[in-house]
Design a protein around this motif. Structure first.
Motif, mmCIF file in Angstrom:
data_model
loop_
_atom_site.group_PDB
_atom_site.id
_atom_site.type_symbol
_atom_site.label_atom_id
_atom_site.label_comp_id
_atom_site.label_asym_id
_atom_site.label_seq_id
_atom_site.Cartn_x
_atom_site.Cartn_y
_atom_site.Cartn_z
ATOM 1 N N LYS A 105 -1.891 3.121 -2.501
ATOM 2 C CA LYS A 105 -2.570 3.055 -3.008
ATOM 3 C C LYS A 105 -4.390 2.161 -2.974
ATOM 4 O O LYS A 105 -3.553 1.158 -2.383
ATOM 5 C CB LYS A 105 -2.542 3.200 -4.905
ATOM 6 N N HIS A 114 -7.819 3.362 -7.462
ATOM 7 C CA HIS A 114 -8.054 2.902 -9.257
ATOM 8 C C HIS A 114 -9.650 3.239 -8.728
ATOM 9 O O HIS A 114 -10.277 2.002 -7.921
ATOM 10 C CB HIS A 114 -7.920 1.569 -8.827
ATOM 11 N N HIS A 173 -4.457 7.465 -13.163
ATOM 12 C CA HIS A 173 -5.412 6.329 -14.147
ATOM 13 C C HIS A 173 -6.435 7.298 -14.887
ATOM 14 O O HIS A 173 -7.399 5.871 -15.128
ATOM 15 C CB HIS A 173 -4.472 5.459 -15.413
HETATM 16 ZN ZN LIG Z 1 -5.181 0.935 -11.267
#
Ligand SMILES: [Zn+2]
Length: 453
Positions: free
Chosen positions: A145, A186, A242
């Motif tokens: 990530k 993200h 998300h």
């Molecule tokens: Zn995140």
């Protein structure tokens, strides 16, 4: 043949396929047979599953073990997961040097976790990129990530000084080289946030809606565009984790086409149930922010049309005292492992008419496939007997005191959801029943590390 366990006469949920009445027989930790209604079998233990769903145990694709307590999170949070029907979790591991830290962190999980667990690596430096092939191989990790919201000043405050678009692109190039590799990102444009934040702060705002106003959905969508565009050029599968906004989803729909590197989308139970207007105050602070009712409905549509393939909790088990003293200083994120399944059944199946097999796909089969987790996510002979028996009609009242988490609050506290796990089974062993952790599982946790190839 005699089995160890028989889940008798339930509604078996086949992810993405459908529901069929029958029994699931378990032997030596694996699914040994699927029996048609009326077919007899003997087993040491029989659970009457009439009127209940028998689903694959959930694999939560997005958790932050260690954000509550490094020492005990694996223990407490895996208990909370077990109560909620979750038998596997992917958690983010981040450190200065992944070569040094991953082994000990994995050992801690192996000694404490009640459920199976795997890692995503958090990539914040060039060293991480350079050592990724070695770490991926050694620890069986295929997913990483990148945190675009920790660019510049916001990253420096956390000790990250190397995050920029160059690091993102390096991560994508490296991710493309790893077998089964996928880069999660993200997405939130932190360089633009101050444009909104400064006047809102000056106006003295201190409420939950302001968190959305300071980082509106289009700042996520802008990053989403960049990530999927770079992903195509680097020929690397990307995963928008998300996802919170309708605009982001629209960008993905427009960019998808045959022949390009895959674009995966994950959303979370809170973006499918809460909004910036929910009367939960600072407890609802999370990054990206809770959005509008319109965004919630758009995300459900994304689940329905499969643009969104996985749903997680983004579980962060900090204490209530960190959710203040004001919206600006409150910690971001909240616990969600224990409430993931009831929320999705209540909001998805009961309120919006989604078939349960689609919820099962987004929380088990699709997660196993995306992250190359072997032997999980389906109900079929030979698969690990990770199962959850669910009463679709039973109501749960969310009470943090019964969640077993290190965290002592829930953004859902006092809310009722219809659809509750009544048995959670990990490789044939019952680890939770009717909202309580099995005493034997508590005494001898047997979660295994998910080494992926
Ligand atoms: Zn995140």
């Amino acid at each position: 043949m005699s089995f160890d366990l028989l889940l008798a006469g339930g509604e078996i949920v086949f992810p993405g396929v459908g529901v069929r009445t029958g029994s699931v027989a378990v032997k030596d930790g694996r699914i040994a047979a699927l029996l048609a209604p009326g077919e007899q079998a003997s087993a040491r233990k029989v659970i009457d599953c009439r009127g209940k769903w028998v689903m694959p145990g959930l694999i939560d694709p997005h958790t932050h073990i260690g954000f509550g307590s490094n020492e005990t999170d694996f223990e407490t949070e895996s208990r909370s997961a077990a109560i909620g029907g979750v038998t596997g979790m992917m958690t983010f591991h981040r450190s200065n040097d992944l070569r040094q830290s991953t082994g000990p962190w994995k050992e801690r999980g192996e000694s404490q976790s009640l459920i199976d667990f795997g890692f995503h690596f958090g990539v914040t430096s060039k060293l991480h990129i350079d050592t990724l092939p070695e770490c991926a191989e050694r620890f069986g990790v295929t997913s990483i990530k990148v945190y675009l919201m920790y660019k510049g000043a916001s990253g420096a405050a956390k000790g990250f000084t190397e995050i920029d678009d160059g690091l993102l692109y390096r991560a994508l190039l490296q991710g493309a080289r790893i077998k089964g590799g996928v880069v999660g990102v993200h997405c939130e444009n932190v360089e633009v946030i101050p444009v909104f934040r400064e006047p809102l702060k000056e106006a003295g705002r201190n409420d939950l809606p302001v968190w959305d106003e300071q980082s509106p959905g289009f700042l996520e969508a802008e990053n989403v565009f960049r990530v999927i565009y770079f992903g195509e050029k680097a020929q690397c599968p990307v995963n928008i984790v998300h996802m919170s906004s309708a605009e982001s989803l629209e960008i993905v729909r427009r960019a998808k086409r045959p022949g390009r590197a895959p674009i995966h989308v994950e959303t979370c139970s809170h973006y499918l149930s809460l909004t910036s207007q929910s009367p939960i105050g600072f407890l609802g602070k999370v990054n990206p922010p809770l959005r509008s009712r319109n965004d919630v409905e758009a995300l459900w549509e994304g689940v329905r049309d499969r643009t969104i393939s996985t749903i997680g909790s983004d579980h962060v088990p900090r204490k209530r005292e960190t959710k203040g003293p004001d919206i600006w200083k409150a910690s971001a994120g909240f616990p969600g492992l224990g409430t993931l399944l009831p929320i999705l059944i209540h909001e998805g199946v009961h309120k919006r008419g989604l078939p349960i097999e689609q919820i099962a796909a987004a929380t088990s089969a699709n997660v196993a496939k995306l992250y190359s987790i072997p032997n999980k996510g389906h109900i079929a002979v030979g698969m690990d007997a990770d199962l959850v028996v669910v009463d679709p009609d039973r109501e749960v009242l969310v009470d943090p005191a019964t969640q077993e988490s290190h965290s002592d609050y829930s953004p859902y506290e006092g809310m009722r959801f219809k659809g509750a796990p009544v048995r959670t089974i990990l490789r044939g062993r019952i680890i939770a029943s009717d909202g309580a952790v099995d005493p034997d599982a508590r005494a001898t946790p047997a979660g295994r590390y998910l080494h992926r190839s």
